[in-house]
Write an enzyme that holds these catalytic residues in place. Structure first.
Site, PDB file in Angstrom:
ATOM      1  N   SER A   4     -10.653   4.558   9.624  1.00  0.00           N
ATOM      2  CA  SER A   4      -9.812   5.657  10.572  1.00  0.00           C
ATOM      3  C   SER A   4     -10.733   6.361  11.057  1.00  0.00           C
ATOM      4  O   SER A   4     -10.266   6.901  11.934  1.00  0.00           O
ATOM      5  CB  SER A   4      -8.644   6.261   9.919  1.00  0.00           C
ATOM      6  OG  SER A   4      -9.060   6.360   8.517  1.00  0.00           O
ATOM      7  N   HIS A  35      -7.112  -1.202  13.687  1.00  0.00           N
ATOM      8  CA  HIS A  35      -6.870  -0.038  12.801  1.00  0.00           C
ATOM      9  C   HIS A  35      -5.120  -0.114  12.796  1.00  0.00           C
ATOM     10  O   HIS A  35      -4.388   0.160  13.967  1.00  0.00           O
ATOM     11  CB  HIS A  35      -7.126   1.139  13.846  1.00  0.00           C
ATOM     12  CG  HIS A  35      -6.931   2.456  12.897  1.00  0.00           C
ATOM     13  ND1 HIS A  35      -6.348   3.492  13.630  1.00  0.00           N
ATOM     14  CD2 HIS A  35      -6.820   2.798  11.738  1.00  0.00           C
ATOM     15  CE1 HIS A  35      -6.188   4.627  12.661  1.00  0.00           C
ATOM     16  NE2 HIS A  35      -6.594   4.169  11.503  1.00  0.00           N
ATOM     17  N   GLU A  61      -4.307  -0.236  16.841  1.00  0.00           N
ATOM     18  CA  GLU A  61      -5.415   0.127  17.627  1.00  0.00           C
ATOM     19  C   GLU A  61      -6.714  -1.126  17.595  1.00  0.00           C
ATOM     20  O   GLU A  61      -6.999  -1.196  16.161  1.00  0.00           O
ATOM     21  CB  GLU A  61      -5.903   1.572  17.322  1.00  0.00           C
ATOM     22  CG  GLU A  61      -5.291   2.652  17.739  1.00  0.00           C
ATOM     23  CD  GLU A  61      -5.670   4.228  17.495  1.00  0.00           C
ATOM     24  OE1 GLU A  61      -5.639   4.874  18.327  1.00  0.00           O
ATOM     25  OE2 GLU A  61      -6.348   4.009  16.383  1.00  0.00           O
ATOM     26  N   ASN A  84      -4.922   9.174  16.222  1.00  0.00           N
ATOM     27  CA  ASN A  84      -5.406  10.168  15.235  1.00  0.00           C
ATOM     28  C   ASN A  84      -6.008  11.678  16.076  1.00  0.00           C
ATOM     29  O   ASN A  84      -5.669  12.715  15.665  1.00  0.00           O
ATOM     30  CB  ASN A  84      -6.308   9.606  14.113  1.00  0.00           C
ATOM     31  CG  ASN A  84      -5.658   8.889  13.085  1.00  0.00           C
ATOM     32  OD1 ASN A  84      -4.373   9.076  13.206  1.00  0.00           O
ATOM     33  ND2 ASN A  84      -6.133   8.192  12.213  1.00  0.00           N
TER      34      ASN A  84
HETATM   35  P1  NAI Z   1      -6.840   3.128  -0.988  1.00  0.00           P
HETATM   36  O1  NAI Z   1      -7.744   4.005  -1.874  1.00  0.00           O
HETATM   37  O2  NAI Z   1      -5.478   3.176  -1.319  1.00  0.00           O
HETATM   38  O3  NAI Z   1      -7.556   1.605  -1.290  1.00  0.00           O
HETATM   39  C1  NAI Z   1      -8.946   1.416  -1.366  1.00  0.00           C
HETATM   40  C2  NAI Z   1      -8.983   0.121  -2.164  1.00  0.00           C
HETATM   41  O4  NAI Z   1     -10.554  -0.192  -1.990  1.00  0.00           O
HETATM   42  C3  NAI Z   1      -8.804   0.492  -3.805  1.00  0.00           C
HETATM   43  O5  NAI Z   1      -7.955  -0.367  -4.459  1.00  0.00           O
HETATM   44  C4  NAI Z   1     -10.135   0.164  -4.372  1.00  0.00           C
HETATM   45  O6  NAI Z   1     -10.141  -0.150  -5.738  1.00  0.00           O
HETATM   46  C5  NAI Z   1     -10.640  -0.633  -3.200  1.00  0.00           C
HETATM   47  N1  NAI Z   1     -12.221  -0.749  -3.434  1.00  0.00           N
HETATM   48  C6  NAI Z   1     -12.847   0.163  -2.999  1.00  0.00           C
HETATM   49  N2  NAI Z   1     -14.310  -0.335  -3.054  1.00  0.00           N
HETATM   50  C7  NAI Z   1     -14.319  -1.588  -3.050  1.00  0.00           C
HETATM   51  C8  NAI Z   1     -15.049  -2.670  -2.863  1.00  0.00           C
HETATM   52  N3  NAI Z   1     -16.333  -2.511  -2.604  1.00  0.00           N
HETATM   53  N4  NAI Z   1     -14.720  -3.983  -3.021  1.00  0.00           N
HETATM   54  C9  NAI Z   1     -13.509  -4.140  -3.265  1.00  0.00           C
HETATM   55  N5  NAI Z   1     -12.629  -3.351  -3.389  1.00  0.00           N
HETATM   56  C10 NAI Z   1     -12.724  -1.888  -3.058  1.00  0.00           C
HETATM   57  O7  NAI Z   1      -7.291   3.546   0.357  1.00  0.00           O
HETATM   58  P2  NAI Z   1      -6.340   3.351   1.869  1.00  0.00           P
HETATM   59  O8  NAI Z   1      -5.621   4.412   1.822  1.00  0.00           O
HETATM   60  O9  NAI Z   1      -5.766   2.041   1.557  1.00  0.00           O
HETATM   61  O10 NAI Z   1      -7.560   3.157   2.758  1.00  0.00           O
HETATM   62  C11 NAI Z   1      -8.314   2.115   3.171  1.00  0.00           C
HETATM   63  C12 NAI Z   1      -8.834   2.003   4.559  1.00  0.00           C
HETATM   64  O11 NAI Z   1      -7.877   2.159   5.502  1.00  0.00           O
HETATM   65  C13 NAI Z   1      -9.809   3.388   4.848  1.00  0.00           C
HETATM   66  O12 NAI Z   1     -10.818   2.952   5.600  1.00  0.00           O
HETATM   67  C14 NAI Z   1      -8.895   4.338   5.550  1.00  0.00           C
HETATM   68  O13 NAI Z   1      -9.595   5.193   6.273  1.00  0.00           O
HETATM   69  C15 NAI Z   1      -8.145   3.324   6.177  1.00  0.00           C
HETATM   70  N6  NAI Z   1      -6.629   3.973   6.806  1.00  0.00           N
HETATM   71  C16 NAI Z   1      -5.723   4.522   6.120  1.00  0.00           C
HETATM   72  C17 NAI Z   1      -4.470   4.760   6.304  1.00  0.00           C
HETATM   73  C18 NAI Z   1      -3.716   5.475   5.172  1.00  0.00           C
HETATM   74  O14 NAI Z   1      -2.698   6.139   5.691  1.00  0.00           O
HETATM   75  N7  NAI Z   1      -4.209   5.605   4.122  1.00  0.00           N
HETATM   76  C19 NAI Z   1      -4.119   4.607   7.816  1.00  0.00           C
HETATM   77  C20 NAI Z   1      -5.241   4.008   8.541  1.00  0.00           C
HETATM   78  C21 NAI Z   1      -6.598   3.626   7.832  1.00  0.00           C
END
Ligand code: NAI
Length: 705
Positions: free
Chosen positions: A443, A464, A476, A514
């Site tokens: 994001s 996105h 996006e 955003n």
């Molecule tokens: P989250 O923390 O819920 O999930 C991330 C997951 O990635 C975790 O389950 C973790 O175990 C796993 N992980 C971390 N490093 C890893 C690796 N090297 N290999 C495999 N798995 C790995 O995070 P979330 O909220 O799902 O965010 C994920 C991405 O999406 C980020 O880049 C965030 O900026 C983006 N994003 C988040 C939004 C939101 O509302 N939460 C909205 C839009 C984008």
């Protein structure tokens, strides 16, 4: 004409076929398009045909479409926008609507049974035509969609639909469908009573007319009437006659209006209230109600609200058209890395839309939780057990990351850390098929930072998604100068496969949504810090027309996420992070997910205490909120974050829910006067500081218009 009737007769839009049993089929087939709509030309042509046909000794008339998945998608929305250009807008609109009503009445008055054989979209004016027929039969096809979505364009049915719906279903069911604009599947439409019979797709291709002929012949010979073939033919419940009594109608209307006003405000969206009013004043007097229906629609359609909503309909189509990319490679297998909040939701949605998905996460427990989440979701969505099972089979937890080798598209959704993301794609580049496209759901991290070190950075595109994935219509599509055309096109096409709207944006901090939303949310927090109650701030935004207040929205998004986006944006934009936000996050008050944010939550609902606050007015509060948003929107246009004003409006409406009846922020600014808005910003900056300083983009915007 009919004296010399040949078996087939063709008009520009209609094909007439008469068979040996005196059954005529009218096929609608508008040339050079895949969609049938009821333009004035189509209606006038149909009226000419009907005028001749009413004199004919026919046994039955069938309406059909020659298009693959479209019976009739509605009236011609392009013609709606033209009324407003005329000096005589109301009269022209009224005349056009009356033509439609006359056609539908002519169908209804034909002296023999009439049928609509519905395939694909049967919406708005198309449904009104079907309602004018005696029988509605739909093909058993998952693409068949039935409904009256006019309220979404700021109007209500105008070709007699309000009268016929009430006559067929009774006030509660009819209003339920017309006020919500809900679109139904075939089965649901039959349950509602809109459809009399569902027949197999094969029958369409094999002699539907033979079947109708058989029905009619058998009915006549057995004197049972054709109804016996429509065992489920809907009958309006008897109590509706009582509900239409003069002294009961106001009470029924009050009940319905009360319910609607919890969803929308009358001064923002007048159409639903006009529809209720129409019923209250004229139900039971069909001819007069029809006359008043036309006047009401003519009035609504020429209003600012309807014209803005029609504009949004066009913007939505513009984004949809981007999904028809020239690439012929359909994505079949997605590999997702990171199965947390976003990765998990993306996986579930892709599977729901028929794709096969492997999901890898460094934490196996995350994968186990994902399968449970998916199972709950599919359980809600799929009625049939085999659909549920086959969806679960398409979701493959992938502990060893084997999906990297097989996928057409790899989506990374791991934590927001540039080194971690770089290493994911470096590994992918070594293993994935050379044609596989890489996507990141970041994001805030610039694309070129993530693709740094890849031998072909052009493979990386940003896709996105917004949270929650299942409900947000927009994605996006982020590209940098390095992103290849193929990657962009694949991403657009993929959005189409998921039923989402793609918005192309440049890889700049916060992208579009955003970036524009954050100053608005932060201003709400400033106001809160100054002592303005959360409920008052939210109310001010609702009064402006936002679907949810900024304080409640921040709690919903998660205050930790708001903080990280704000911190990222503060590095490059005119944004400072409010101390309140930092403190809430430190305390672990992250919003709805911890049951405590700006509001306290019980069973997922915020507790909103009544306030007797008397400081600022609601307009003063909404001005501060909205002008931060407008200022950022103008800056994004100036910096070419999106290609043009239309895309900007579409992005903000579909990405944030920005008051659709206002037509989008750029449209609103122009409507209010760009120079006037610029001056108001200057006033705000004098009172509240440099965060309100108008950006340079305002001058460019003024010079463009
Ligand atoms: P989250 O923390 O819920 O999930 C991330 C997951 O990635 C975790 O389950 C973790 O175990 C796993 N992980 C971390 N490093 C890893 C690796 N090297 N290999 C495999 N798995 C790995 O995070 P979330 O909220 O799902 O965010 C994920 C991405 O999406 C980020 O880049 C965030 O900026 C983006 N994003 C988040 C939004 C939101 O509302 N939460 C909205 C839009 C984008």
């Amino acid at each position: 004409m009919w004296g010399n009737l040949t078996m087939k007769q063709s008009y520009k839009n209609w094909l007439i076929e008469k068979d040996d049993f005196h059954i005529v089929t009218l096929y609608l087939n508008i040339p050079d398009t895949s969609t049938n709509v009821l333009s004035q030309e189509v209606l006038i042509e149909l009226q000419t045909i009907l005028d001749e046909m009413k004199k004919m000794p026919l046994k039955a008339l069938i309406f059909q479409s020659s298009k693959e998945h479209c019976f009739i998608a509605g009236a011609d929305v392009n013609e709606f926008s033209k009324f407003i250009e005329s000096n005589n807008a109301y009269d022209e609109a009224l005349h056009a609507i009356q033509i439609g009503q006359h056609v539908m009445n002519s169908i209804e008055n034909l002296p023999y049974p009439t049928f609509s054989l519905i395939n694909g979209h049967c919406l708005g004016g198309g449904m009104e035509l079907a309602l004018a027929c005696d029988y509605r039969i739909a093909l058993d096809d998952s693409q068949t969609r039935i409904g009256l979505p006019e309220v979404k364009l700021g109007i209500h049915p105008g070709f007699g639909g309000t009268v016929r719906m009430n006559r067929l279903l009774g006030v509660f069911k009819a209003m339920n469908l017309m006020l919500s604009g809900r679109i139904l599947s075939v089965e649901k439409a039959q349950r509602f009573g809109l459809i009399d019979n569902i027949i197999s797709n094969k029958i369409k291709n094999h002699h539907f007319r033979d079947l109708v002929n058989q029905w009619i012949d058998e009915s006549l010979s057995q004197k049972k009437g054709i109804l016996k073939y429509f065992t489920q033919k809907h009958k309006r419940p008897f109590y509706n006659n009582l509900l239409e009594l003069n002294f009961i109608r106001p009470f029924v209307s009050y009940l319905i209006s009360n319910k609607v006003s919890k969803r929308v405000k009358k001064h923002h969206y007048p159409a639903p209230f006009e529809l209720i009013n129409l019923w209250q004043l004229h139900a039971g007097n069909d001819d007069f109600m029809m006359k008043k229906e036309a006047e009401s629609v003519a009035c609504l359609i020429t209003s600012e609200t309807a014209q803005n909503l029609i504009r949004i309909f066009h913007l939505q189509n513009k984004l949809k058209n981007l999904t028809h990319s020239s690439t012929d490679k359909k994505i079949k297998h997605i590999h997702i890395i990171g199965g947390g909040v976003m990765g998990g939701d993306i996986a579930i949605w892709c599977v729901y839309k028929g794709l096969t998905v492997t999901v890898h996460d460094q934490n196996n427990e995350v994968l186990a939780r994902l399968v449970k989440r998916a199972s709950d979701f599919f359980n809600r969505k799929f009625k049939e057990k085999h659909q549920f099972q086959s969806a679960l089979d398409r979701l493959i937890p992938d502990i060893n990351n084997d999906g990297l080798k097989k996928a057409n598209l790899i989506i990374e959704a791991i934590i927001e850390n540039v080194e971690a993301k770089q290493s994911v794609f470096k590994q992918a580049e070594n293993i994935a098929h050379p044609d596989c496209i890489f996507a990141t759901n970041t994001s805030s991290i610039p694309l070129d930072d993530i693709s740094h070190g890849l031998s072909d950075p052009g493979r990386l595109v940003g896709i996105h998604f917004f949270n929650p994935v299942s409900r947000m219509p927009l994605i996006e599509i982020v590209s940098s100068n390095l992103t290849s055309e193929t990657a962009k096109k694949m991403a657009m096409q993929f959005s189409g496969q998921l039923g989402k709207l793609p918005l192309p944006v440049r890889s700049t901090p916060g992208f579009l949504v955003n970036r524009v939303l954050t100053p608005y949310l932060l201003e709400a927090m400033e106001l809160y810090t100054e002592g303005v109650p959360a409920t008052f701030i939210d109310q001010a935004a609702l009064n402006f027309g936002m679907p949810m207040g900024p304080i409640e929205l921040s709690d919903k998004v998660g205050l930790d996420i708001c903080l990280s986006v704000a911190e990222n944006l503060s590095k490059s934009q005119n944004v400072s992070v409010p101390e309140t936000l930092v403190q809430w996050v430190k305390k672990g008050h992250l919003g709805i997910k911890t049951n405590q944010g700006f509001y306290e939550y019980k069973k997922g609902k915020p507790i909103k205490n009544k306030t007797d606050y008397t400081g600022l007015t609601l307009t003063q509060v909404s001005n501060r909120l909205m002008f931060r948003l407008f200022n950022e929107a103008v800056a994004c246009l100036d910096e070419h974050v999106v290609e043009n004003e239309d895309f900007l409006d579409a992005g903000i409406i579909f990405g944030t829910g920005f008051a659709p009846f206002l037509g989008g922020p750029m449209h609103y600014i122009k409507h209010q006067g760009i120079a006037e808005m610029d001056h108001k910003l200057i006033d705000l900056s004098k009172n509240f500081g440099q965060r309100f300083n108008p950006g340079l983009g305002w001058n460019t915007f003024i010079s463009m218009h």
